[in-house]
Design a protein around this motif. Sequence first.
Motif, PDB file in Angstrom:
ATOM      1  N   TYR A  37       0.862  -1.453   0.050  1.00 55.28           N
ATOM      2  CA  TYR A  37       0.746   0.184  -0.005  1.00 55.28           C
ATOM      3  C   TYR A  37       0.771   1.110  -0.540  1.00 55.28           C
ATOM      4  N   LEU A  38       1.829   1.202   0.892  1.00 53.03           N
ATOM      5  CA  LEU A  38       2.788   2.420   1.012  1.00 53.03           C
ATOM      6  C   LEU A  38       3.737   2.854  -0.179  1.00 53.03           C
ATOM      7  N   PHE A  39       4.136   1.495  -0.715  1.00 49.97           N
ATOM      8  CA  PHE A  39       4.886   1.049  -2.495  1.00 49.97           C
ATOM      9  C   PHE A  39       4.191   2.104  -3.414  1.00 49.97           C
ATOM     10  N   THR A 258      -8.126  -9.338 -15.101  1.00 55.15           N
ATOM     11  CA  THR A 258      -8.616 -10.025 -13.478  1.00 55.15           C
ATOM     12  C   THR A 258     -10.348  -9.634 -12.775  1.00 55.15           C
ATOM     13  N   LEU A 259     -10.710  -8.146 -14.255  1.00 52.77           N
ATOM     14  CA  LEU A 259     -12.174  -8.094 -13.929  1.00 52.77           C
ATOM     15  C   LEU A 259     -12.927  -9.041 -14.526  1.00 52.77           C
ATOM     16  N   PHE A 260     -12.771  -8.835 -15.655  1.00 52.14           N
ATOM     17  CA  PHE A 260     -13.477 -10.012 -16.737  1.00 52.14           C
ATOM     18  C   PHE A 260     -13.724 -11.068 -16.364  1.00 52.14           C
ATOM     19  N   PHE A 261     -12.643 -11.887 -15.286  1.00 52.46           N
ATOM     20  CA  PHE A 261     -12.752 -12.962 -14.517  1.00 52.46           C
ATOM     21  C   PHE A 261     -14.299 -12.697 -13.516  1.00 52.46           C
ATOM     22  N   MET A 262     -13.949 -11.889 -12.810  1.00 53.22           N
ATOM     23  CA  MET A 262     -14.198 -12.016 -11.640  1.00 53.22           C
ATOM     24  C   MET A 262     -16.011 -11.885 -11.892  1.00 53.22           C
ATOM     25  N   SER A 279      -9.884 -10.900  -6.289  1.00 54.64           N
ATOM     26  CA  SER A 279      -9.157  -9.147  -5.658  1.00 54.64           C
ATOM     27  C   SER A 279      -8.188  -9.026  -4.767  1.00 54.64           C
ATOM     28  N   VAL A 280      -7.322  -8.903  -4.152  1.00 54.14           N
ATOM     29  CA  VAL A 280      -6.171  -8.461  -3.773  1.00 54.14           C
ATOM     30  C   VAL A 280      -5.305  -8.243  -5.191  1.00 54.14           C
ATOM     31  N   PHE A 281      -4.901  -9.037  -6.048  1.00 51.46           N
ATOM     32  CA  PHE A 281      -4.934  -8.843  -7.311  1.00 51.46           C
ATOM     33  C   PHE A 281      -5.028  -8.181  -8.373  1.00 51.46           C
ATOM     34  N   ILE A 284      -5.367  -4.663  -5.032  1.00 49.62           N
ATOM     35  CA  ILE A 284      -3.580  -4.041  -4.033  1.00 49.62           C
ATOM     36  C   ILE A 284      -2.350  -4.390  -5.168  1.00 49.62           C
ATOM     37  N   VAL A 285      -2.580  -5.296  -5.780  1.00 48.13           N
ATOM     38  CA  VAL A 285      -1.453  -5.754  -6.982  1.00 48.13           C
ATOM     39  C   VAL A 285      -0.930  -5.131  -7.834  1.00 48.13           C
ATOM     40  N   THR A 286      -2.788  -4.862  -8.467  1.00 50.12           N
ATOM     41  CA  THR A 286      -2.424  -3.952  -9.799  1.00 50.12           C
ATOM     42  C   THR A 286      -1.674  -2.090  -9.432  1.00 50.12           C
ATOM     43  N   PRO A 287      -2.714  -1.846  -8.894  1.00 52.18           N
ATOM     44  CA  PRO A 287      -2.365  -0.335  -8.628  1.00 52.18           C
ATOM     45  C   PRO A 287      -0.700  -0.460  -8.334  1.00 52.18           C
ATOM     46  N   MET A 288      -0.134  -1.408  -7.110  1.00 53.50           N
ATOM     47  CA  MET A 288       1.320  -1.135  -7.719  1.00 53.50           C
ATOM     48  C   MET A 288       2.864  -1.731  -8.624  1.00 53.50           C
TER      49      MET A 288
END
Length: 317
Positions: A37-39, A258-262, A279-281, A284-288
């Motif tokens: 998150y900080l990153f 990921t959005l199409f999958f979800m 959802s984590v991906f 959290i992961v993609t914005p990083m």
Amino acid sequence: MQPHTPNRTQVTEFVMVGFAGVHEACLLFFSLFLTMYLFTLVENLAIILVVGLDHRLRRPMYFFLTHLSCLEILYTSVTVPKMLAGLVGVDGGKNISFAGCLSQLFIFTFLGATECFLLAAMAYDRYVAICMPLRYGALVSWGTCIHLAAACWLVGFLTPVLPIYLMSQLTFCGPNIVDHFFCDASPLLALSCSDVTLKETVDFLVSLAVLLASSTVIAVSYGNIVWTLLHIRSAAERWKAFSTCAAHLTVVSLFYGTLFFMYVRTKLASSINFNKVVSVFYSIVTPMLNPLIYSLRNKEVKGALGRAFSLKSWKGQ
């Protein structure tokens, strides 16, 4: 929200269990997600500041990139701080009011839809730059950029209005345990004691409309880009042209995959724990990763970052 009925108690608060099965590793998960998150905050703020301060980056592509960075900061901030509070057992960290839950879902959906449309606008920008370079200044003027960005935010804001209204009309009479780390639509619908058929149908159609409309613009734009590149005889020029949109194409692939999958999938593909991972991906992961993708693949951004932070080794790239 529906009124109380004689034999039912209306739920006024939800408890988000988050990652309930990782009690022994809570501190590890907290440290990992906090670092990510900080990153994310530092990376996206750096891009916003660099584009704003470096006059060489004051072009439409980077104008849209600053909007994307703003979205990534807001997108993660809607869910991650609350999730972190729940992981370390902060008093009330896992509890959220009914209104707060709907507000979180509204903002999260609004920002996600806005990002879809913004990525489409960025694809259009790349299409004009590569396929119609002589008309680029006329077709993608600053006025056009501002209007496109404003339209992305406005349509994104309107996207969750009907779904959230329908959610507010459902009855929740217990239990109130949300098996997720934020208020997503699927786990909330599983708790409702009302008929959710209309709500599920609207959610599916709205999600499908947003994804198809934005992805169609992206597909058409990149289809034309590929067609144009195939007609460039010089391999060096072809690669140079493609490299200007490679970062955007990578970001689009990660986000839309990921959005199409979800949100556009069959119930047979549903799994609560697996959905949490996905959802984590994307939350959290993609914005990083997005700022890294843009800065690592873009010499202009790397050069601007080097100038901004006075890193001599970066000069000349």
